[in-house]
Design an enzyme around this catalytic site. Structure first.
Site, PDB file in Angstrom:
ATOM      1  N   LYS A  49       0.810  -1.233   0.000  1.00 41.46           N
ATOM      2  CA  LYS A  49       0.000   0.000   0.000  1.00 41.46           C
ATOM      3  C   LYS A  49       0.841   1.280   0.000  1.00 41.46           C
ATOM      4  O   LYS A  49       0.434   2.294  -0.559  1.00 41.46           O
ATOM      5  CB  LYS A  49      -0.930   0.015   1.216  1.00 41.46           C
ATOM      6  CG  LYS A  49      -2.136  -0.892   1.087  1.00 41.46           C
ATOM      7  CD  LYS A  49      -3.050  -0.705   2.288  1.00 41.46           C
ATOM      8  CE  LYS A  49      -4.357  -1.428   2.100  1.00 41.46           C
ATOM      9  NZ  LYS A  49      -5.315  -1.129   3.175  1.00 41.46           N
ATOM     10  N   ASP A  90      -9.964   3.431   1.833  1.00 43.22           N
ATOM     11  CA  ASP A  90     -10.181   2.800   3.148  1.00 43.22           C
ATOM     12  C   ASP A  90     -10.992   3.716   4.080  1.00 43.22           C
ATOM     13  O   ASP A  90     -11.902   3.258   4.778  1.00 43.22           O
ATOM     14  CB  ASP A  90      -8.848   2.464   3.824  1.00 43.22           C
ATOM     15  CG  ASP A  90      -8.250   1.170   3.286  1.00 43.22           C
ATOM     16  OD1 ASP A  90      -9.006   0.319   2.781  1.00 43.22           O
ATOM     17  OD2 ASP A  90      -7.016   1.018   3.379  1.00 43.22           O
TER      18      ASP A  90
HETATM   19  P1  NAP Z   1      -0.861  -2.731  11.119  1.00 44.77           P
HETATM   20  O1  NAP Z   1      -0.452  -1.523  10.355  1.00 44.77           O
HETATM   21  O2  NAP Z   1       0.064  -3.897  11.194  1.00 44.77           O
HETATM   22  O3  NAP Z   1      -1.246  -2.267  12.619  1.00 44.77           O
HETATM   23  C1  NAP Z   1      -1.555  -3.210  13.604  1.00 44.77           C
HETATM   24  C2  NAP Z   1      -2.033  -2.501  14.854  1.00 44.77           C
HETATM   25  O4  NAP Z   1      -2.397  -3.504  15.825  1.00 44.77           O
HETATM   26  C3  NAP Z   1      -0.986  -1.624  15.522  1.00 44.77           C
HETATM   27  O5  NAP Z   1      -1.598  -0.529  16.151  1.00 44.77           O
HETATM   28  C4  NAP Z   1      -0.393  -2.588  16.544  1.00 44.77           C
HETATM   29  O6  NAP Z   1       0.236  -1.960  17.638  1.00 44.77           O
HETATM   30  C5  NAP Z   1      -1.646  -3.281  17.025  1.00 44.77           C
HETATM   31  N1  NAP Z   1      -1.341  -4.565  17.669  1.00 44.77           N
HETATM   32  C6  NAP Z   1      -0.958  -5.710  17.085  1.00 44.77           C
HETATM   33  N2  NAP Z   1      -0.756  -6.668  18.012  1.00 44.77           N
HETATM   34  C7  NAP Z   1      -1.015  -6.084  19.216  1.00 44.77           C
HETATM   35  C8  NAP Z   1      -0.987  -6.555  20.569  1.00 44.77           C
HETATM   36  N3  NAP Z   1      -0.638  -7.822  20.856  1.00 44.77           N
HETATM   37  N4  NAP Z   1      -1.327  -5.697  21.552  1.00 44.77           N
HETATM   38  C9  NAP Z   1      -1.685  -4.415  21.267  1.00 44.77           C
HETATM   39  N5  NAP Z   1      -1.730  -3.917  20.019  1.00 44.77           N
HETATM   40  C10 NAP Z   1      -1.395  -4.744  18.991  1.00 44.77           C
HETATM   41  O7  NAP Z   1      -2.226  -3.345  10.532  1.00 44.77           O
HETATM   42  P2  NAP Z   1      -3.440  -2.555   9.843  1.00 44.77           P
HETATM   43  O8  NAP Z   1      -3.275  -2.607   8.380  1.00 44.77           O
HETATM   44  O9  NAP Z   1      -3.601  -1.238  10.519  1.00 44.77           O
HETATM   45  O10 NAP Z   1      -4.659  -3.549  10.197  1.00 44.77           O
HETATM   46  C11 NAP Z   1      -5.103  -3.721  11.536  1.00 44.77           C
HETATM   47  C12 NAP Z   1      -6.273  -4.713  11.561  1.00 44.77           C
HETATM   48  O11 NAP Z   1      -7.354  -4.182  10.809  1.00 44.77           O
HETATM   49  C13 NAP Z   1      -5.975  -6.062  10.911  1.00 44.77           C
HETATM   50  O12 NAP Z   1      -6.625  -7.051  11.663  1.00 44.77           O
HETATM   51  C14 NAP Z   1      -6.598  -5.957   9.524  1.00 44.77           C
HETATM   52  O13 NAP Z   1      -7.003  -7.221   9.026  1.00 44.77           O
HETATM   53  C15 NAP Z   1      -7.808  -5.091   9.829  1.00 44.77           C
HETATM   54  N6  NAP Z   1      -8.244  -4.286   8.674  1.00 44.77           N
HETATM   55  C16 NAP Z   1      -9.561  -4.355   8.333  1.00 44.77           C
HETATM   56  C17 NAP Z   1     -10.025  -3.581   7.282  1.00 44.77           C
HETATM   57  C18 NAP Z   1     -11.474  -3.664   6.890  1.00 44.77           C
HETATM   58  O14 NAP Z   1     -11.793  -3.308   5.752  1.00 44.77           O
HETATM   59  N7  NAP Z   1     -12.354  -4.065   7.781  1.00 44.77           N
HETATM   60  C19 NAP Z   1      -9.144  -2.726   6.579  1.00 44.77           C
HETATM   61  C20 NAP Z   1      -7.807  -2.676   6.972  1.00 44.77           C
HETATM   62  C21 NAP Z   1      -7.371  -3.473   8.030  1.00 44.77           C
HETATM   63  P3  NAP Z   1       1.837  -1.675  17.595  1.00 44.77           P
HETATM   64  O15 NAP Z   1       1.995  -0.428  16.778  1.00 44.77           O
HETATM   65  O16 NAP Z   1       2.196  -1.517  19.010  1.00 44.77           O
HETATM   66  O17 NAP Z   1       2.465  -2.879  16.943  1.00 44.77           O
END
Ligand code: NAP
Length: 275
Positions: free
Chosen positions: A68, A105
């Site tokens: 992305k 998004d």
């Molecule tokens: P990302 O950039 O990898 O961010 C992950 C986030 O989760 C960060 O804030 C991370 O915190 C936090 N996290 C992960 N493990 C954790 C833990 N054990 N304890 C506390 N915080 C934790 O991922 P993303 O692209 O933002 O996506 C996040 C989620 O949203 C995923 O599950 C993805 O599948 C979902 N999503 C859904 C849609 C939709 O259309 N519904 C769209 C996009 C994403 P740190 O910074 O501390 O690592």
């Protein structure tokens, strides 16, 4: 011979993506000529793939993890919202070979909230966001645009939340992860943007006891659909909106640009994607 218009989702890994199901369902529903496929593309093959795709009949693509941000370097025209977010998820290949990049998004997030909670008023009070990853960036931009007066932001790795505050401005208040529950006392919109609560992954453990019953609560994790986070919010009397609709709505602008029809996101669409 005219080629059937083709679009794709590119990412690595890609087999889990629901986008082919969604777009092929819409193509069938509206009886449109077209095809939508998933392409697994390694990071070092991104540029070559994007240059080749128009020659193979592709008119555009959705982009997912890990491309992305890097697709922005390869795009010729970038929308303001994609520039602001710093990432793109929707590409259009122009006839002259140029690449147009957008990020839908934030649009998908807001459209889902408005559909799932029609009385949601972004201006009613602060929004509380758990998480400061890629999805949070798009959501922060969209919420600010929708008129949310204040954004309370907590992330396990605090410097990432601080970086978003520096980038997106004073409307954001960073809250320590260990005190994240305190954000809820005033929040009227509450969002989990972390990956916590995903099937098979670590649980969301922050207490939601302080939730206001008049808060609208959404989780962008959609597997499972009713995450424990949403269940707790429901038990507190809040209106809840699951994350599947965000995924469905973010696909709308791309589909319309590629295939010429603005598709519906409704119960039938959800069923088709979940089947
Ligand atoms: P990302 O950039 O990898 O961010 C992950 C986030 O989760 C960060 O804030 C991370 O915190 C936090 N996290 C992960 N493990 C954790 C833990 N054990 N304890 C506390 N915080 C934790 O991922 P993303 O692209 O933002 O996506 C996040 C989620 O949203 C995923 O599950 C993805 O599948 C979902 N999503 C859904 C849609 C939709 O259309 N519904 C769209 C996009 C994403 P740190 O910074 O501390 O690592």
């Amino acid at each position: 011979m005219t080629q059937i218009p083709r679009a794709a989702v590119i990412g690595n890994p890609i087999s889990h993506s629901l986008s082919p199901k969604l777009h092929n369902y819409w193509l069938r529903r509206y009886q449109l000529q077209g095809e939508y496929v998933a392409l697994q593309v390694a990071e070092d093959a991104l540029e070559k793939t994007l240059r080749q795709m128009p020659q193979d009949g592709f008119i555009g693509a959705n982009v997912t993890i890990p491309h992305k941000v890097s697709v922005m370097q390869l795009a010729d025209h970038i929308t303001d919202r994609a520039t602001l977010i710093g990432a793109a998820n929707t590409l259009i290949f122009k006839n002259d070979g140029k690449i147009f990049a957008d990020n839908t998004d934030g649009y998908g997030f807001i459209a889902n909230l408005r559909q799932g909670a029609p009385d949601w008023d972004p201006k009613a009070g602060p929004a509380a966001i758990f998480g400061a990853g890629g999805a949070a960036r798009a959501i922060i931009v969209a919420l600010a645009d929708a008129g949310v007066p204040e954004i309370l932001l907590a992330n396990r790795t605090r410097p990432k939340a601080e970086a978003l505050k520096t980038e997106f401005g004073t409307r954001i208040q960073v809250v320590d992860w260990v005190q994240a529950n305190l954000m809820l006392a005033d929040a009227r919109t509450v969002i989990n943007t972390t990956s916590l609560g995903m099937k098979g992954g670590p649980e969301f453990k922050v207490s939601l006891e302080a939730l206001r019953p008049d808060a609208v609560v959404t989780d962008i994790v959609y597997n499972p659909l009713r995450t424990p986070f949403l269940q707790a919010a429901e038990a507190a009397g809040c209106i809840t909106v699951d994350g599947l609709g965000m995924l469905l709505h973010q696909g709308v602008p791309g589909f319309e640009r590629w295939f010429g029809k603005r598709p519906e996101v409704d119960e039938e669409t959800r069923r088709a994607v979940l089947s």
